[in-house]
Design a protein around this motif. Sequence first.
Motif, PDB file in Angstrom:
ATOM      1  N   LYS A  99       0.809  -1.221   0.000  1.00  9.88           N
ATOM      2  CA  LYS A  99       0.000   0.000   0.000  1.00  9.88           C
ATOM      3  C   LYS A  99       0.846   1.276   0.000  1.00  9.88           C
ATOM      4  CE  LYS A  99      -3.683  -2.325   2.512  1.00  9.88           C
ATOM      5  NZ  LYS A  99      -4.385  -2.453   3.787  1.00  9.88           N
ATOM      6  N   TRP A 100       2.145   1.148   0.210  1.00  6.25           N
ATOM      7  CA  TRP A 100       3.004   2.329   0.288  1.00  6.25           C
ATOM      8  C   TRP A 100       3.247   2.977  -1.069  1.00  6.25           C
ATOM      9  CZ3 TRP A 100       7.447   0.353   3.939  1.00  6.25           C
ATOM     10  CH2 TRP A 100       6.919   0.120   5.219  1.00  6.25           C
ATOM     11  N   ASN A 101       2.957   2.279  -2.148  1.00  5.66           N
ATOM     12  CA  ASN A 101       3.127   2.796  -3.497  1.00  5.66           C
ATOM     13  C   ASN A 101       4.568   3.219  -3.786  1.00  5.66           C
ATOM     14  OD1 ASN A 101       2.234   3.331  -6.069  1.00  5.66           O
ATOM     15  ND2 ASN A 101       1.663   5.448  -5.600  1.00  5.66           N
ATOM     16  N   VAL A 102       5.499   2.380  -3.363  1.00  3.75           N
ATOM     17  CA  VAL A 102       6.918   2.587  -3.673  1.00  3.75           C
ATOM     18  C   VAL A 102       7.510   1.263  -4.181  1.00  3.75           C
ATOM     19  CG1 VAL A 102       7.406   4.565  -2.176  1.00  3.75           C
ATOM     20  CG2 VAL A 102       7.483   2.269  -1.220  1.00  3.75           C
ATOM     21  N   PRO A 103       6.990   0.747  -5.297  1.00  2.00           N
ATOM     22  CA  PRO A 103       7.403  -0.577  -5.765  1.00  2.00           C
ATOM     23  C   PRO A 103       8.867  -0.684  -6.154  1.00  2.00           C
ATOM     24  CG  PRO A 103       6.100   0.519  -7.436  1.00  2.00           C
ATOM     25  CD  PRO A 103       6.048   1.378  -6.199  1.00  2.00           C
ATOM     26  N   THR A 104       9.562   0.447  -6.307  1.00  2.00           N
ATOM     27  CA  THR A 104      10.977   0.390  -6.672  1.00  2.00           C
ATOM     28  C   THR A 104      11.910   0.493  -5.465  1.00  2.00           C
ATOM     29  OG1 THR A 104      10.987   2.767  -7.091  1.00  2.00           O
ATOM     30  CG2 THR A 104      10.549   1.315  -8.978  1.00  2.00           C
ATOM     31  N   ALA A 105      11.349   0.572  -4.264  1.00  2.00           N
ATOM     32  CA  ALA A 105      12.199   0.593  -3.066  1.00  2.00           C
ATOM     33  C   ALA A 105      12.952  -0.736  -2.982  1.00  2.00           C
ATOM     34  CB  ALA A 105      11.351   0.810  -1.819  1.00  2.00           C
ATOM     35  N   PRO A 106      14.173  -0.729  -2.488  1.00  2.00           N
ATOM     36  CA  PRO A 106      14.961  -1.957  -2.431  1.00  2.00           C
ATOM     37  C   PRO A 106      14.283  -3.032  -1.582  1.00  2.00           C
ATOM     38  CG  PRO A 106      16.271  -0.046  -1.779  1.00  2.00           C
ATOM     39  CD  PRO A 106      14.879   0.421  -1.957  1.00  2.00           C
TER      40      PRO A 106
END
Length: 158
Positions: A99-106
Amino acid sequence: MSTRCRVLLIIPCFFLAASCYAQELKPALNFSTAQKIIQGCLAFADSARLNMAIAVYDAHAQLVAFAKMDGSSVATAKVAQWKGLSAASYQFSTEQTAKWNVPTAPDISVATGGLPFFTKDGAILGGVGVSGSAASVDARCAEAGIRYAGMTSTIKKD
């Protein structure tokens, strides 16, 4: 060597030794406990006639134990590891990190089925990732493993 020199050499050693005891000791995941989590997940999977993969990571996001049931795919195994790594790294369920909408975070998983786990006192021990079924079932399997090992997937609220 004079007594005064000996005392001057001993004093720094005393402070160094005292500072070692100032470190806070934290619980750590061991292999035996990681295996219990896997056993609990396997029991859940067996009872539901599922072929699952389970990955257990410690609080430093290091893989401690892994199981891939017969019949589960290589992709299932990789997804379980991805979910477990995310849960251990971020200390949140993968349902929440999705749900954080940061799919490119490591190392972040955007698929449900990864849960962090804590001692009863709320100290983080690591994360478990499960894959092989519907995402909600994967999460229930992870929870079953955590409970079987005597831990919780939520931080204790005081």
